[in-house]
Write an enzyme that holds these catalytic residues in place. Structure first.
Site, PDB file in Angstrom:
ATOM      1  N   LYS A 136     -22.194  -3.998   9.890  1.00 54.17           N
ATOM      2  CA  LYS A 136     -21.637  -5.270  10.407  1.00 54.17           C
ATOM      3  C   LYS A 136     -20.841  -5.103  11.565  1.00 54.17           C
ATOM      4  CE  LYS A 136     -20.348  -7.694   6.741  1.00 54.17           C
ATOM      5  NZ  LYS A 136     -19.196  -8.729   6.258  1.00 54.17           N
TER       6      LYS A 136
ATOM      7  N   HIS B  66       0.669  -1.166   0.084  1.00 53.31           N
ATOM      8  CA  HIS B  66      -0.058   0.063   0.074  1.00 53.31           C
ATOM      9  C   HIS B  66       0.824   1.439   0.056  1.00 53.31           C
ATOM     10  CE1 HIS B  66      -3.127  -2.705   2.220  1.00 53.31           C
ATOM     11  NE2 HIS B  66      -3.316  -2.616   0.904  1.00 53.31           N
TER      12      HIS B  66
ATOM     13  N   SER C 244      -2.545  -7.845   2.791  1.00 52.51           N
ATOM     14  CA  SER C 244      -2.904  -7.593   4.289  1.00 52.51           C
ATOM     15  C   SER C 244      -3.519  -9.088   4.878  1.00 52.51           C
ATOM     16  CB  SER C 244      -4.511  -6.570   4.520  1.00 52.51           C
ATOM     17  OG  SER C 244      -4.028  -5.495   4.135  1.00 52.51           O
TER      18      SER C 244
ATOM     19  N   ARG D 169      -2.046  -5.861  -8.298  1.00 51.24           N
ATOM     20  CA  ARG D 169      -0.911  -6.731  -8.175  1.00 51.24           C
ATOM     21  C   ARG D 169      -0.933  -8.194  -9.197  1.00 51.24           C
ATOM     22  NH1 ARG D 169      -2.877  -7.769  -2.320  1.00 51.24           N
ATOM     23  NH2 ARG D 169      -4.769  -7.130  -3.363  1.00 51.24           N
TER      24      ARG D 169
HETATM   25  P1  ADP Z   1      -9.866  -3.753  -0.405  1.00 45.22           P
HETATM   26  O1  ADP Z   1     -10.301  -4.708   0.564  1.00 45.22           O
HETATM   27  O2  ADP Z   1     -10.532  -2.531  -1.108  1.00 45.22           O
HETATM   28  O3  ADP Z   1      -9.049  -4.400  -1.720  1.00 45.22           O
HETATM   29  P2  ADP Z   1      -7.137  -3.446   0.452  1.00 45.22           P
HETATM   30  O4  ADP Z   1      -6.695  -2.850   1.728  1.00 45.22           O
HETATM   31  O5  ADP Z   1      -6.759  -5.119   0.450  1.00 45.22           O
HETATM   32  O6  ADP Z   1      -8.550  -3.232   0.419  1.00 45.22           O
HETATM   33  O7  ADP Z   1      -6.498  -2.985  -0.755  1.00 45.22           O
HETATM   34  C1  ADP Z   1      -6.389  -1.739  -1.140  1.00 45.22           C
HETATM   35  C2  ADP Z   1      -5.941  -1.280  -2.619  1.00 45.22           C
HETATM   36  O8  ADP Z   1      -4.431  -1.447  -2.545  1.00 45.22           O
HETATM   37  C3  ADP Z   1      -6.408  -2.310  -3.389  1.00 45.22           C
HETATM   38  O9  ADP Z   1      -6.365  -1.626  -4.801  1.00 45.22           O
HETATM   39  C4  ADP Z   1      -5.376  -3.151  -3.607  1.00 45.22           C
HETATM   40  O10 ADP Z   1      -5.327  -3.716  -4.950  1.00 45.22           O
HETATM   41  C5  ADP Z   1      -4.265  -2.498  -3.465  1.00 45.22           C
HETATM   42  N1  ADP Z   1      -2.914  -3.310  -3.036  1.00 45.22           N
HETATM   43  C6  ADP Z   1      -3.048  -4.043  -1.869  1.00 45.22           C
HETATM   44  N2  ADP Z   1      -1.813  -4.738  -1.614  1.00 45.22           N
HETATM   45  C7  ADP Z   1      -1.061  -4.190  -2.846  1.00 45.22           C
HETATM   46  C8  ADP Z   1       0.383  -4.514  -3.270  1.00 45.22           C
HETATM   47  N3  ADP Z   1       1.001  -5.252  -2.385  1.00 45.22           N
HETATM   48  N4  ADP Z   1       0.877  -4.025  -4.076  1.00 45.22           N
HETATM   49  C9  ADP Z   1       0.213  -2.737  -5.007  1.00 45.22           C
HETATM   50  N5  ADP Z   1      -1.190  -2.695  -4.569  1.00 45.22           N
HETATM   51  C10 ADP Z   1      -1.709  -3.273  -3.689  1.00 45.22           C
END
Ligand code: ADP
Length: 158
Positions: free
Chosen positions: A41, A17, A130, A92
């Site tokens: 929720k 992120h 995450s 990704r």
């Molecule tokens: P969501 O539940 O909305 O997908 P996330 O917190 O999992 O939220 O991810 C937020 C954003 O960051 C999404 O666009 C996701 O694809 C991107 N993202 C998560 N991990 C990475 C990473 N390692 N590299 C690039 N983008 C990422």
């Protein structure tokens, strides 16, 4: 001033992120990291939304032009409320692309003024999620490998 929203669950915010955020800051004057949660929720997620915000603030304290907030409901509604026309999402894998392109098209239909900008993951972080961080935390591993510098996750991991 060009402003974008970077929405996500950020449960928790990872090096992946952070990398997307740094890339977005090269394109925009300000980026608002928006922690989305489901208001109806209870108990969804590993960290409470307020804790996720604290972690992001810790991770981004050396970056200028970053704000952090929480929101529930549609991301386009948040954009409209704040008067922001750009949504940042990281990509990704092809699976991310398939999911994200559908969401961006639905958003475009509902709010034609709002544009989604996709930022590819850097190769060294493309496996970071995450979900991996939560699994490592649950099983007592060293999650700091996947977290931005300066984040002391154990403080929040009760
Ligand atoms: P969501 O539940 O909305 O997908 P996330 O917190 O999992 O939220 O991810 C937020 C954003 O960051 C999404 O666009 C996701 O694809 C991107 N993202 C998560 N991990 C990475 C990473 N390692 N590299 C690039 N983008 C990422």
């Amino acid at each position: 001033m060009r402003t974008a929203i970077f929405p996500g669950s950020f449960d928790p915010f990872t090096v992946g992120h952070y990398d997307v955020l740094e890339q977005a800051l090269k394109l925009f004057d300000k980026v608002i990291v928006a922690v989305g949660y489901n208001a109806t929720k209870k108990g969804n997620g590993y960290f409470d939304p307020e804790v996720r915000v604290k972690i992001i603030e810790e991770a981004t304290k050396n970056l200028n032009n970053v704000e952090v907030c929480t929101y529930s409901g549609l991301t386009i509604r948040l954009c409209q409320k704040l008067g922001v026309n750009y949504i940042i999402r990281g990509l990704r894998t092809t699976t991310d692309f398939e999911l994200e392109s559908v969401i961006s098209q639905a958003n475009k239909k509902m709010a034609p003024e709002i544009n989604t900008i996709f930022i590819p993951a850097s190769q060294e972080y493309s496996f970071v999620s995450s979900t991996v961080v939560r699994d490592v935390l649950i099983h007592g591993g060293d999650a700091s490998l996947f977290l931005p510098e300066g984040v002391d996750i154990e403080k929040y991991n009760q």
